[in-house]
Scaffold this motif. Structure first.
Motif, mmCIF file in Angstrom:
data_model
loop_
_atom_site.group_PDB
_atom_site.id
_atom_site.type_symbol
_atom_site.label_atom_id
_atom_site.label_comp_id
_atom_site.label_asym_id
_atom_site.label_seq_id
_atom_site.Cartn_x
_atom_site.Cartn_y
_atom_site.Cartn_z
ATOM 1 N N GLN A 109 -23.252 -4.228 -26.887
ATOM 2 C CA GLN A 109 -23.790 -5.209 -27.830
ATOM 3 C C GLN A 109 -23.913 -4.605 -29.227
ATOM 4 O OE1 GLN A 109 -24.177 -8.115 -26.613
ATOM 5 N NE2 GLN A 109 -25.645 -9.294 -27.794
ATOM 6 N N ARG A 163 -22.225 -2.092 -30.475
ATOM 7 C CA ARG A 163 -20.872 -1.919 -31.037
ATOM 8 C C ARG A 163 -20.372 -3.236 -31.611
ATOM 9 N NH1 ARG A 163 -19.737 2.338 -27.241
ATOM 10 N NH2 ARG A 163 -19.743 0.876 -25.523
ATOM 11 N N LEU A 164 -20.591 -4.299 -30.881
ATOM 12 C CA LEU A 164 -20.125 -5.621 -31.329
ATOM 13 C C LEU A 164 -20.783 -6.003 -32.656
ATOM 14 C CD1 LEU A 164 -18.529 -8.183 -30.681
ATOM 15 C CD2 LEU A 164 -20.472 -9.008 -29.396
ATOM 16 N N VAL A 223 -19.379 -3.930 -35.557
ATOM 17 C CA VAL A 223 -18.021 -4.350 -35.927
ATOM 18 C C VAL A 223 -18.065 -5.670 -36.691
ATOM 19 C CG1 VAL A 223 -15.775 -5.072 -35.024
ATOM 20 C CG2 VAL A 223 -16.890 -3.063 -34.097
ATOM 21 N N ILE A 224 -18.948 -6.570 -36.274
ATOM 22 C CA ILE A 224 -19.102 -7.843 -37.009
ATOM 23 C C ILE A 224 -19.545 -7.563 -38.444
ATOM 24 C CG2 ILE A 224 -20.537 -9.910 -37.206
ATOM 25 C CD1 ILE A 224 -20.475 -10.108 -34.158
ATOM 26 N N CYS A 249 -16.705 -6.245 -40.486
ATOM 27 C CA CYS A 249 -15.741 -7.304 -40.834
ATOM 28 C C CYS A 249 -16.274 -8.147 -41.997
ATOM 29 C CB CYS A 249 -15.458 -8.197 -39.625
ATOM 30 S SG CYS A 249 -14.372 -7.425 -38.423
ATOM 31 N N GLN A 275 -15.876 -6.144 -45.109
ATOM 32 C CA GLN A 275 -14.472 -6.092 -45.512
ATOM 33 C C GLN A 275 -14.046 -7.402 -46.163
ATOM 34 O OE1 GLN A 275 -12.684 -4.357 -41.712
ATOM 35 N NE2 GLN A 275 -11.223 -3.748 -43.271
ATOM 36 N N TYR A 276 -14.551 -8.517 -45.668
ATOM 37 C CA TYR A 276 -14.211 -9.815 -46.257
ATOM 38 C C TYR A 276 -14.731 -9.871 -47.696
ATOM 39 C CZ TYR A 276 -13.791 -14.841 -46.814
ATOM 40 O OH TYR A 276 -13.471 -16.086 -47.271
ATOM 41 N N CYS A 326 -13.544 1.218 -43.456
ATOM 42 C CA CYS A 326 -14.235 0.283 -42.557
ATOM 43 C C CYS A 326 -13.377 -0.039 -41.338
ATOM 44 C CB CYS A 326 -14.576 -1.015 -43.287
ATOM 45 S SG CYS A 326 -15.914 -0.846 -44.457
ATOM 46 N N ALA A 349 -14.275 0.611 -37.459
ATOM 47 C CA ALA A 349 -14.261 -0.472 -36.468
ATOM 48 C C ALA A 349 -13.331 -0.126 -35.314
ATOM 49 C CB ALA A 349 -13.826 -1.788 -37.128
ATOM 50 N N ARG A 381 -17.174 -9.885 -24.108
ATOM 51 C CA ARG A 381 -17.493 -9.109 -25.314
ATOM 52 C C ARG A 381 -16.346 -8.158 -25.655
ATOM 53 N NH1 ARG A 381 -23.759 -8.085 -24.002
ATOM 54 N NH2 ARG A 381 -22.793 -7.491 -22.058
ATOM 55 N N ILE A 419 -14.520 -8.139 -29.244
ATOM 56 C CA ILE A 419 -14.552 -6.979 -30.128
ATOM 57 C C ILE A 419 -13.131 -6.512 -30.447
ATOM 58 C CG2 ILE A 419 -14.685 -5.035 -28.480
ATOM 59 C CD1 ILE A 419 -16.990 -3.952 -30.130
ATOM 60 N N LEU A 470 -11.980 -8.761 -33.113
ATOM 61 C CA LEU A 470 -12.572 -8.390 -34.398
ATOM 62 C C LEU A 470 -11.885 -7.165 -34.996
ATOM 63 C CD1 LEU A 470 -16.409 -8.883 -33.889
ATOM 64 C CD2 LEU A 470 -14.838 -10.277 -35.223
ATOM 65 N N ALA A 471 -11.453 -6.241 -34.155
ATOM 66 C CA ALA A 471 -10.714 -5.079 -34.653
ATOM 67 C C ALA A 471 -9.413 -5.534 -35.313
ATOM 68 C CB ALA A 471 -10.420 -4.108 -33.506
ATOM 69 N N VAL A 509 -8.987 -8.482 -36.734
ATOM 70 C CA VAL A 509 -9.417 -9.123 -37.988
ATOM 71 C C VAL A 509 -9.654 -8.055 -39.049
ATOM 72 C CG1 VAL A 509 -11.320 -10.375 -39.065
ATOM 73 C CG2 VAL A 509 -10.378 -11.173 -36.914
ATOM 74 N N SER A 510 -10.315 -6.963 -38.647
ATOM 75 C CA SER A 510 -10.575 -5.868 -39.574
ATOM 76 C C SER A 510 -9.271 -5.277 -40.090
ATOM 77 C CB SER A 510 -11.399 -4.796 -38.845
ATOM 78 O OG SER A 510 -11.628 -3.704 -39.685
ATOM 79 N N LEU A 520 -7.818 -7.624 -42.674
ATOM 80 C CA LEU A 520 -8.528 -7.558 -43.958
ATOM 81 C C LEU A 520 -8.146 -6.285 -44.715
ATOM 82 C CD1 LEU A 520 -12.010 -8.833 -42.767
ATOM 83 C CD2 LEU A 520 -10.447 -10.028 -44.288
ATOM 84 N N ASN A 544 -6.336 -6.051 -48.431
ATOM 85 C CA ASN A 544 -6.761 -5.211 -49.558
ATOM 86 C C ASN A 544 -5.635 -4.305 -50.029
ATOM 87 O OD1 ASN A 544 -9.500 -5.153 -50.775
ATOM 88 N ND2 ASN A 544 -10.092 -5.336 -48.639
#
Lengths: 92, 186
Positions: free
Chosen positions: A19, A21-22, A25-26, A29, A32-33, A61, A65, B37, B41, B44-45, B47-48, B51, B55
């Motif tokens: 949890q 870690r999640l 990472v959120i 992100c 980064q946005y 970042c 991640a 999860r 995750i 999300l990696a 997505v990172s 991004l 950049n």
């Protein structure tokens, strides 16, 4: 495998680490946005130094991640192997 | 369903406690849409990574952007075309860059790029009225710009970059756009 997954879910330390870690990472992100929008704004205004800094920080970042995700995967495999062996011992 | 088949199905269900097709397809419908999860995750990696690539693309575009000093000289108007308090639109330095030239009430000629730094709406000239001095206005979100510097003085543009000044030169009774001024850093 289902039995192993159920055992892992009952392991509070593992679930909490997953949890955490999640959430991290959120947060990365989201940061980064924001960096992307800042970089775009700096590009339009002709400010090259900000664009460079934004790109470097965004890359860092991403490395963080990816490292967290990798650590999570390695932890998962370690736990699966551990509980798999325990299950074998119990079945014997 | 034939009689034999119906008999087979009911016998199977009686013996096993569930239909045979459930053994053949043991996946619950809800499980198709289940996202663990771990899956989230990993997504999300990705997505990172996307991004970070975005950049990097902006950085590459900045490095390979055309030289800021190589702007073309383009005729915009005749010297006496605009009366004080009037304005004219033109494209500079290319067809995708709308600009606005204003003859201020004092007689000074000034030009800016017309795209609002907030969301690229076109700005217009507003002459002075009552207590409000002449200024440039963005009607999308009620932004206002100082007419002498292009800096945002009201609305969303206050916190963004100023309008970029288009450099003008008068020659032989004609007005030419010769370049874009450097952005002044805060």
């Amino acid at each position: 495998m289902k039995e192993i997954v159920r055992t892992l879910r009952r392991h509070p330390g593992f679930a909490a680490a997953q949890q955490a870690r999640l959430l991290i990472v959120i947060a990365l992100c989201v940061f980064q946005y924001w960096l992307l929008t800042t970089g775009m704004e700096a590009f339009h205004s002709g400010n090259g130094s900000i664009v460079l800094a934004s790109a470097i920080v965004s890359f860092v970042c991403f490395i963080l991640a990816a490292g967290l995700v990798l650590a999570g995967e390695m932890s998962w495999r370690r736990m699966v192997n551990h509980f798999g062996k325990e299950n074998e011992i119990v079945q014997k | 369903m034939s009689e034999y088949k119906a008999e087979f199905v009911s016998a199977w269900k009686e013996e096993k406690g569930r239909e045979k097709w459930r053994e053949d397809f043991p996946f619950e419908f809800e499980d198709d849409e289940f996202v663990s999860r771990r899956d989230f995750i990993r997504f999300l990696a990705m997505v990172s990574a996307g991004l970070a690539v975005g950049n990097a693309a902006i950085l590459v575009k900045t490095i390979f952007a055309p030289d800021g000093t190589a702007f073309p000289e383009r005729e915009v108007a005749s010297a006496d075309e605009l009366t004080p308090g009037s304005w004219k639109l033109f494209q500079y330095p290319d067809a995708d860059s709308p600009s606005i030239m204003v003859r201020r009430e004092s007689g000074e000629l000034i030009a800016f790029q017309q795209k609002c730094p907030h969301l690229a709406c076109p700005v217009t000239y507003q002459p002075s009225s009552g207590n409000t001095p002449e200024h440039l206005s963005c009607h999308c979100h009620n932004g206002k710009f100082d007419i002498s510097t292009g800096k945002g003085v009201a609305g969303p543009p206050r916190e963004l970059r100023p309008l970029r000044v288009v450099l003008l030169k008068a020659r032989g009774g004609r007005i030419f756009a010769t370049g874009l001024a450097e952005i002044r850093k805060a």
